[in-house]
Design an enzyme around this catalytic site. Structure first.
Site, PDB file in Angstrom:
ATOM      1  N   LEU A 536      15.645 -18.444 -15.913  1.00  0.00           N
ATOM      2  CA  LEU A 536      16.722 -17.797 -16.673  1.00  0.00           C
ATOM      3  C   LEU A 536      17.243 -18.700 -17.781  1.00  0.00           C
ATOM      4  CD1 LEU A 536      18.841 -16.294 -13.753  1.00  0.00           C
ATOM      5  CD2 LEU A 536      17.339 -15.053 -15.305  1.00  0.00           C
ATOM      6  N   GLU A 538      17.637 -23.203 -19.117  1.00  0.00           N
ATOM      7  CA  GLU A 538      17.493 -24.609 -18.777  1.00  0.00           C
ATOM      8  C   GLU A 538      18.650 -25.391 -19.367  1.00  0.00           C
ATOM      9  OE1 GLU A 538      13.794 -26.345 -19.883  1.00  0.00           O
ATOM     10  OE2 GLU A 538      14.255 -28.200 -18.791  1.00  0.00           O
ATOM     11  N   PHE A 541      20.691 -30.656 -16.842  1.00  0.00           N
ATOM     12  CA  PHE A 541      20.621 -31.071 -15.437  1.00  0.00           C
ATOM     13  C   PHE A 541      19.382 -30.545 -14.738  1.00  0.00           C
ATOM     14  CE2 PHE A 541      22.545 -27.012 -15.918  1.00  0.00           C
ATOM     15  CZ  PHE A 541      21.872 -26.257 -14.997  1.00  0.00           C
ATOM     16  N   LYS A 543      16.893 -26.553 -14.200  1.00  0.00           N
ATOM     17  CA  LYS A 543      16.681 -25.175 -14.623  1.00  0.00           C
ATOM     18  C   LYS A 543      17.429 -24.189 -13.740  1.00  0.00           C
ATOM     19  CE  LYS A 543      12.248 -25.927 -16.749  1.00  0.00           C
ATOM     20  NZ  LYS A 543      10.801 -25.803 -16.703  1.00  0.00           N
ATOM     21  N   LYS A 564      20.155 -22.577  -9.045  1.00  0.00           N
ATOM     22  CA  LYS A 564      20.274 -23.676  -9.989  1.00  0.00           C
ATOM     23  C   LYS A 564      19.616 -24.887  -9.353  1.00  0.00           C
ATOM     24  CE  LYS A 564      24.091 -25.886 -10.820  1.00  0.00           C
ATOM     25  NZ  LYS A 564      25.480 -26.072 -11.195  1.00  0.00           N
ATOM     26  N   ASP A 671      37.410 -25.059 -19.073  1.00  0.00           N
ATOM     27  CA  ASP A 671      36.367 -24.601 -19.998  1.00  0.00           C
ATOM     28  C   ASP A 671      36.232 -23.090 -19.887  1.00  0.00           C
ATOM     29  OD1 ASP A 671      34.414 -24.650 -21.897  1.00  0.00           O
ATOM     30  OD2 ASP A 671      32.858 -25.503 -20.613  1.00  0.00           O
TER      31      ASP A 671
END
Ligand code: NAG
Ligand code: NAG
Ligand code: NAG
Ligand code: NAG
Ligand code: NAG
Ligand code: NAG
Ligand code: NAG
Ligand code: NAG
Ligand code: NAG
Ligand code: NAG
Ligand code: NAG
EC number: 2.7.10.1
Length: 817
Positions: A536, A538, A541, A543, A564, A671
């Site tokens: 989905l 990258e 850290f 993919k 993840k 964030d």
């Protein structure tokens, strides 16, 4: 280091806006002077003409629209070269002739009848590099005309000056090979004859001499001082001090003696702001200018301007700003005793003029580092101290035997200093980690009925999932974690492994010393139960994949999930991973993306999340906006057309609801943005991300220093300025999310650069009301963007208002536009 050192002075967005509006019809307004030919950058007049005046671009009658001064200026500014030849009527060059051509680089006025140039003719043309005045009947020319220009060439062929002191400067320039004059044969006439300028011999005509009373002047703040400057020579020069920008109170007094022009400058109560100021005295006459300077050094005692509680940046850091002159020396006390610096605790300092900015940096601090930190700044004028309490971790109960007070954690010795491959190192203490491990071990030991006090070996093997059970089903309760483990980093915990600190929980950590919160059960998933289907995305850290996960739900054989992966985990990365899993396990809400568990048997480490079919909200908004086909990268979703008002309100309400939950948990996200929300079936929206934002939406972040990327377009003034994040700063970001929703995913301030955004935010500018946004919704945005955090709307209230609005919105309002 400091964001704000490099911001521009002006907020340009209005200018940019005006320019973009007017640009289109600008080009039609250019009208070339008669007998000239023009391009957008050049005016060329080579036909004989008796024109008396310098050629000006004429403006066409623009009819009703009167205000176009911006455009006119732009039009003239673009002219870089003017050439005029054989215009015999042109006798005087005035400042008004030249002042609009502010971008001019080359000027040729050749074989005209030019006799006089006004003193300030080139004052508005700082870019002039090449001037050709050949074959004009100029008899005089003043060096002051050119004093602010950096001329590469001045052509004066065929100009015949009158010999005298007034043209001595041309002779000097020739001797110094300045502006190409040495390559030209220049003459002057003495009334009867013409002589080469080089041969002109005039006494009592030279550059001024100058002397000042001091070279370097060192003063203590508050002192008074008098400095003098003498200018002498023939002709006797004018003398002046340049004091613009000087803070200290000052007065001038000048006196003229036969051969000396003297000027006294008195400074009263000298200010620290003038430390480093250079006082310049200038003496000038017709031949030219000389100058001399005094360098001011102002001494004053140190002051600690800023000392912040520990905050995670790259490492954990106690930030400070100290000012003093001479530069103060710094020491730290920890609980009143001298702090020994080591690779785990050290001071990093940058200096900027007389400011010292820096950090007391902690690598992997533990509860042993908790305590009072006192900064001591000393110079010969005094000493100042300031104290801050540093809280890093709560003491785990089985450390009670250890003694407090040593600044270095007992386990740190086993730590490699460059192990940390994450963008931002995470402030989990080893103690917290050990706390987790020990409990895990404790549980295992209990399970096997063994008792062995602190008999732990190979903790990593335990954490990476040596499964003890033969059950093929998912493993629940594998790691039992205490709140001590959870407390691990005060502000380091993340949703979806974004690589800057995302969540902090100050009250919780303050009072979290006892371990009587419920334990955390991180669910473990077997690797063989996960079947990857496609990638989905990258991030730095690792993919993210779409995968099928078996045995996840008792009612379904397999479930679509997003996994993840964490590639090449170091020990530190494993710790972060573990801690993040604990956090995510504790954050369960219908509008927070669901976390299923981890898979830690072997590499890569995997986190299993709920799969949200439509991906991130920003992409979704763009796909459902008016520009959908253009904006979605090659793969338009089955667009069900533009989103309507009630749908937008529905999206916003869900995010607000997730935020109400985060606030109730005392979590600060830091964030929040549409890129960090996910969209599932039926317009279900959840907060969460897979940590790819910083790679995919890198334009939304401002890179500060090496690794830190700040989402400044979503940040409050106090976050930008002091890195202060709070539930109230999340509310501000929510206002920006609302704006994103009502603009179908536009980037906030997309017309501005990062530094301009910072400038605008600090000046109190807010985003404009999106075209389709109802006033009531914009009022919410404005309520989120109050400068004072405590004046911002409460997220609970926002959620209620939005919910009510959504209910009250009739379907016909869904046709927006
Ligand atoms: C300018 O005038 C001179 C004579 O005065 C002539 O020789 C020259 O060709 C003219 N230049 C142009 C471009 O007309
Ligand atoms: C003036 O310049 C143009 C091009 O720059 C040239 O074509 C033309 O011949 C010139 N006219 C004279 C009189 O020199
Ligand atoms: C033009 O600008 C001036 C001030 O810049 C303003 O006073 C005037 O009203 C404007 N005129 C028009 C037609 O916009
Ligand atoms: C001036 O130059 C700039 C950059 O070269 C250009 O974008 C702009 O359109 C020009 N303006 C006019 C009025 O020609
Ligand atoms: C200005 O003149 C110099 C020297 O003749 C030339 O090299 C340069 O290209 C000219 N620049 C412009 C903008 O016309
Ligand atoms: C400048 O003047 C000289 C004569 O002094 C002339 O030969 C030269 O062509 C001129 N340069 C330009 C760029 O017009
Ligand atoms: C300036 O001139 C005066 C009188 O001629 C003299 O007393 C003084 O020392 C001079 N100062 C400097 C800095 O030269
Ligand atoms: C004056 O001070 C400057 C900077 O403090 C130093 O570089 C310079 O050497 C000093 N000059 C004299 C003459 O002391
Ligand atoms: C000198 O300046 C400081 C501020 O820079 C001010 O507080 C003080 O009152 C001033 N002293 C006098 C005597 O003016
Ligand atoms: C002082 O003189 C030097 C060279 O003589 C020059 O570069 C500098 O710009 C002058 N400073 C000021 C303030 O005029
Ligand atoms: C830290 O300072 C506070 C306030 O001054 C004091 O109450 C506390 O006892 C101090 N703690 C230590 C460990 O010195």
């Amino acid at each position: 280091m400091d964001l704000l050192l490099s911001t521009p002075r002006i907020c340009w967005w209005r200018v940019l806006f005006l320019l973009s509006i007017f640009q289109d019809y600008l080009s039609s307004m250019l009208d070339c002077p008669p007998t000239c030919s023009c391009t957008p950058t050049e005016i060329y007049c080579n036909k004989s003409d008796n024109g008396k005046f310098f050629p000006l671009l004429a403006l066409q009658d623009t009819g009703s629209n009167g205000n176009n001064s911006n455009n006119i200026q732009d039009l003239f500014k673009n002219i870089t070269s003017i050439h005029i030849e054989n215009w015999t009527g042109l006798q005087t060059l005035r400042d008004v002739d030249m002042e609009l051509y502010t971008g001019l680089q080359n000027l040729t006025i050749m074989n005209c009848n030019l006799r006089q140039i006004h003193a300030r003719a080139f004052a508005q043309n700082p870019h002039l590099r090449y001037i050709n005045l050949s074959k004009n009947p100029l008899t005089l020319l003043s060096w002051q005309l050119f004093q602010n220009l950096q001329l590469s060439e001045l052509r004066l062929d065929g100009v015949e000056f009158t010999c005298g002191c007034d043209v001595r400067w041309v002779q000097l320039w020739q001797q110094r090979a300045q502006a190409g004059l040495h390559t030209q044969q220049l003459y002057c006439h003495t009334g009867t004859s013409r002589i080469p300028l080089q041969a002109m011999d005039i006494s009592h005509c030279d550059l001024p001499d100058i002397s000042v009373s001091h070279k370097n002047l060192t003063l203590i703040e508050g002192a008074n001082v008098v400095v003098t400057c003498n200018g002498s020579g023939a002709p006797l020069p004018e003398v002046d001090w340049t004091v613009s920008g000087l803070h200290s109170i000052n007065t001038h007094q000048s006196s003229v003696r036969p051969n000396v022009h003297s000027i006294k400058l008195t400074l009263v109560n000298v200010s620290r702001e003038d430390n480093g100021f250079i006082l310049t005295c200038i003496a000038e006459n017709v031949v030219g200018m000389t100058n001399a300077s005094i360098h001011l050094t102002i001494h004053y005692p140190p002051a600690i301007l800023h000392l912040a509680e520990p905050e995670r940046q790259h490492d954990t850091c106690i930030q400070f700003t100290v000012r003093g002159s001479p530069q103060p020396s710094l020491r730290w006390l920890f609980n009143g005793k001298e702090l020994r610096q080591s690779q785990f605790v050290r001071t990093e300092v940058d200096d900027y003029q007389d400011y010292l900015e820096g950090c007391l940096v902690f690598r992997n601090p533990t509860h042993q580092n908790n305590g009072n930190y006192t900064l001591v700044a000393t110079n010969f004028l005094g000493t100042t101290t300031k104290m801050v309490y540093g809280h890093f971790l709560s003491a785990p109960f089985f450390y009670e035997d250890y003694e407090y007070g040593t600044p270095t954690p007992p386990l740190s010795g086993t730590h490699q200093s460059d192990e940390d491959t994450f963008g931002v190192s995470i402030a989990v203490g080893l103690a917290g980690f050990a706390c987790v491990l020990l409990i895990v071990l404790f549980v295992l030991i209990n399970k096997y009925g063994r008792r062995s006090k602190f008999g732990m070996k190979g903790p990593v093997a335990v954490i990476s999932g040596e499964e003890d059970s033969a059950s093929p089903l998912h493993h629940v309760n594998h790691g039992i974690l205490t709140p001590c483990g959870l407390d691990a980093g005060p502000d380091a915990v993340v949703i979806g492994m974004t690589r800057i600190p995302v969540i902090e929980n100050p009250q919780y950590f303050r009072h979290g010393h006892n371990c009587n919160k419920p334990t955390t059960y991180v669910q473990h998933v077997k690797r063989r139960d996960i079947v990857l289907k496609r990638e989905l995305g990258e991030g730095a850290f690792g993919k993210v994949f779409l995968a099928e996960c078996y045995n996840l739900s008792p009612t379904k054989d397999k479930t679509l999930v997003a996994v993840k992966t964490l590639k090449d985990p170091t020990l530190a990365a494993r710790k972060d991973f573990q801690r993040e899993a604990e956090l995510l396990t504790n954050l369960q809400h219908e509008h927070i993306v669901r976390f299923y568990g981890v898979c830690v048997d072997g590499d890569p480490l995997i986190m299993v999340f709920e799969y949200m079919k439509h991906g991130d909200l920003n992409k979704f908004l763009r796909a459902h906006g008016p520009d959908a086909m253009v904006l979605v990268d090659g793969q338009p979703l089955q667009s069900s057309g533009e989103l309507g008002l009630s749908q937008m309100l529905h999206i916003a309400t869900q995010i607000a609801s997730g935020m109400v939950y985060l606030a109730s948990q005392h979590f600060v996200h830091r964030d929040l943005a549409t890129r960090n929300c996910l969209v599932g079936n039926g317009l279900l929206v959840k907060i969460g991300d897979f940590g790819m934002s910083r790679d995919i939406y890198s334009a939304d972040y401002y890179r500060v220093g090496g690794q830190t990327m700040l989402p400044i377009r979503w940040m409050t003034p106090e976050s930008i300025m002091y890195r202060k994040f709070s539930t109230e700063s999340d509310v501000w970001s929510f206002g920006v999310i609302l704006w994103e929703i009502f603009t179908y995913g536009k980037q906030p301030w997309h017309q501005l650069s990062n530094t301009e955004v910072i400038e605008c935010t600090m000046q109190g500018q807010v985003l404009d009301r999106p075209r389709i946004c109802p006033k009531e919704v914009y009022d919410i945005m404005l309520g989120c963007w109050q400068r004072e955090p405590q004046q911002r709307l409460n997220i609970k209230d926002i959620q209620k208002i939005l919910y009510a609005m959504g209910k009250a919105t009739p379907a016909y309002l869904d046709i927006l536009g």
